[in-house]
Design a protein around this motif. Structure first.
Motif, PDB file in Angstrom:
ATOM      1  N   GLN A  14      -2.252  -8.327   8.976  1.00 62.23           N
ATOM      2  CA  GLN A  14      -1.599  -9.557   8.863  1.00 62.23           C
ATOM      3  C   GLN A  14      -2.238 -10.647   9.418  1.00 62.23           C
ATOM      4  O   GLN A  14      -2.397 -11.692   8.867  1.00 62.23           O
ATOM      5  CB  GLN A  14      -0.202  -9.741   9.403  1.00 62.23           C
ATOM      6  N   LYS A  22       2.939  -5.392  -1.045  1.00 62.67           N
ATOM      7  CA  LYS A  22       1.965  -4.907   0.115  1.00 62.67           C
ATOM      8  C   LYS A  22       2.266  -6.126   1.493  1.00 62.67           C
ATOM      9  O   LYS A  22       2.494  -5.522   2.537  1.00 62.67           O
ATOM     10  CB  LYS A  22       0.682  -4.858  -0.213  1.00 62.67           C
ATOM     11  N   ASP A  23       2.322  -7.325   0.976  1.00 65.80           N
ATOM     12  CA  ASP A  23       2.777  -8.158   2.166  1.00 65.80           C
ATOM     13  C   ASP A  23       4.278  -7.879   2.781  1.00 65.80           C
ATOM     14  O   ASP A  23       4.421  -8.079   3.915  1.00 65.80           O
ATOM     15  CB  ASP A  23       2.612  -9.660   1.656  1.00 65.80           C
TER      16      ASP A  23
END
Length: 368
Positions: free
Chosen positions: A326, A348-349
């Motif tokens: 991140q 994915k985030d």
């Protein structure tokens, strides 16, 4: 009259009849076939059903009480641990005393496995297993309700309609929990809020604490004393890998992009199955300290539960790797990187946030 007959777990003298009825339930048999023999051709369903029923009748022949049923569950639990985890660790369990009824107020990641791992730890430590709170939203198929109640589950009526019906349901639930703890000296497991923390942020719902207080409030017992009577122990469960992570991310992503998400009819049952058979890596269950007197309001009590659950959470390598990614840093966990490659790009985030949030939440507490 048994005031809890419609929500309580089954008693020993009810076990044999419930099991015999289950074996004769086509929906139950077909579910087992779909679970264990999904790849087999459909024309074999009839002989498979006959064989499954025969095998089940042999297995239940010597099960005449709840303990015997749970010993059968323990054998399946041991097999599941060997095939889907790399290690299971219990912390703080040595603080618990035999013969004392505790209310384990737990963070919630997995529908079935959270209380199962708590139960298994208590079983290994020679302590009584828990009575498990389970929402009636999971019990749309009658055989699921029977299986859960055989395994010491009691029902939370989330589908109650209207204020009067809801208050009656909460009052009955509060009385059942208080009786279990203070009269029966039984252990209770309940999640800190309704539903799983799909985003990885563990927060207690004050309504849960207010529900606990209802039955003792009627007896004019002060809030602080009432909560101390329940011997509440916050529990933190940490999975290295969440078998349902991508499904949770799909739900969160759809909610954020469309504003709503509609569950499939038996989606929760699929989540239970995936949670059982999916790979979990290392699992750590941490028992906190019994919360005693000194908390005068539900909000103060919630703050203490959250503090213990968040600070006791066992940070996994996946949490650290997700936070690093991140922040634009390289991940030192190649296994997690390979895991993310299997994740759809648009999720994915969300998955990274799910894994990073427990660490971020803990850092915030420790820094404060």
């Amino acid at each position: 009259m048994d005031q809890f007959h419609d929500i309580r777990p089954y008693n020993d003298d009810e076990v044999a009849e419930v099991l015999n009825n289950l074996v004769e339930t086509p929906d139950f048999i077909n579910t087992i076939i779909g679970f264990r023999f999904a790849q087999w051709p459909k024309f074999l369903r009839a002989p498979l059903a006959f064989c499954v029923k025969l095998a089940l009748k042999r297995q239940i022949a010597n099960i005449s009480n709840v303990h015997a049923f749970q010993m059968r569950v323990a054998s399946y639990m041991e097999r599941m641990i060997k095939t889907t985890t790399t290690n299971v660790e219990y912390r703080g369990i040595e603080k618990l005393e035999k013969g004392v009824g505790y209310l384990f107020l737990s963070n919630h990641r997995d529908i079935a496995m959270d209380p199962a791992f708590v139960n298994y730890g208590l079983y290994l430590a020679g302590l009584d297993t828990v009575r498990i709170a389970i929402g009636d939203n999971l019990l749309r198929r009658p055989f699921v309700s029977d299986l859960m109640r055989l395994n010491k589950s009691f029902i939370v009526k989330r589908s109650a309609n209207g204020i009067r019906e809801m208050m009656a349901a909460f009052g009955q639930l509060s009385a059942y929990i208080s009786d279990s703890l203070m009269k029966d000296q039984a252990n209770i497991w309940i999640a800190q809020k309704e539903g799983r923390a799909k985003d990885g942020l563990d927060q207690t719902d004050p309504a849960i604490i207010k529900m606990f207080f209802m039955s003792q409030k009627k007896e004019k017992i002060p809030f602080s004393d009432a909560m101390a009577n329940l011997k509440i122990v916050p529990v933190s469960i940490a999975y290295e890998y969440d078998p349902c992570a991508f499904d949770k991310a799909r739900e969160l992503h759809q909610k954020s992009t469309t504003g709503s998400y509609e569950k499939a009819e038996f989606e929760d049952i699929d989540s239970i199955k995936n949670g059982i058979v999916g790979q979990k890596g290392k699992v750590v269950v941490t028992f906190g300290d019994v919360i005693k007197e000194g908390f005068e309001t539900p909000e103060e009590f919630v703050a203490e539960v959250d503090r213990q659950i968040i600070t006791n959470y066992a940070i996994q390598s996946t949490n650290k790797a997700a936070l690093a990614l991140q922040q634009g840093l390289p991940s030192s966990d190649s296994a997690f990187s390979n895991y993310l490659e299997r994740c759809p790009d648009n999720l994915k985030d969300t998955v990274l946030a799910m894994y990073a949030n427990p660490l971020k939440q803990q850092q915030k507490y420790l820094n404060e």
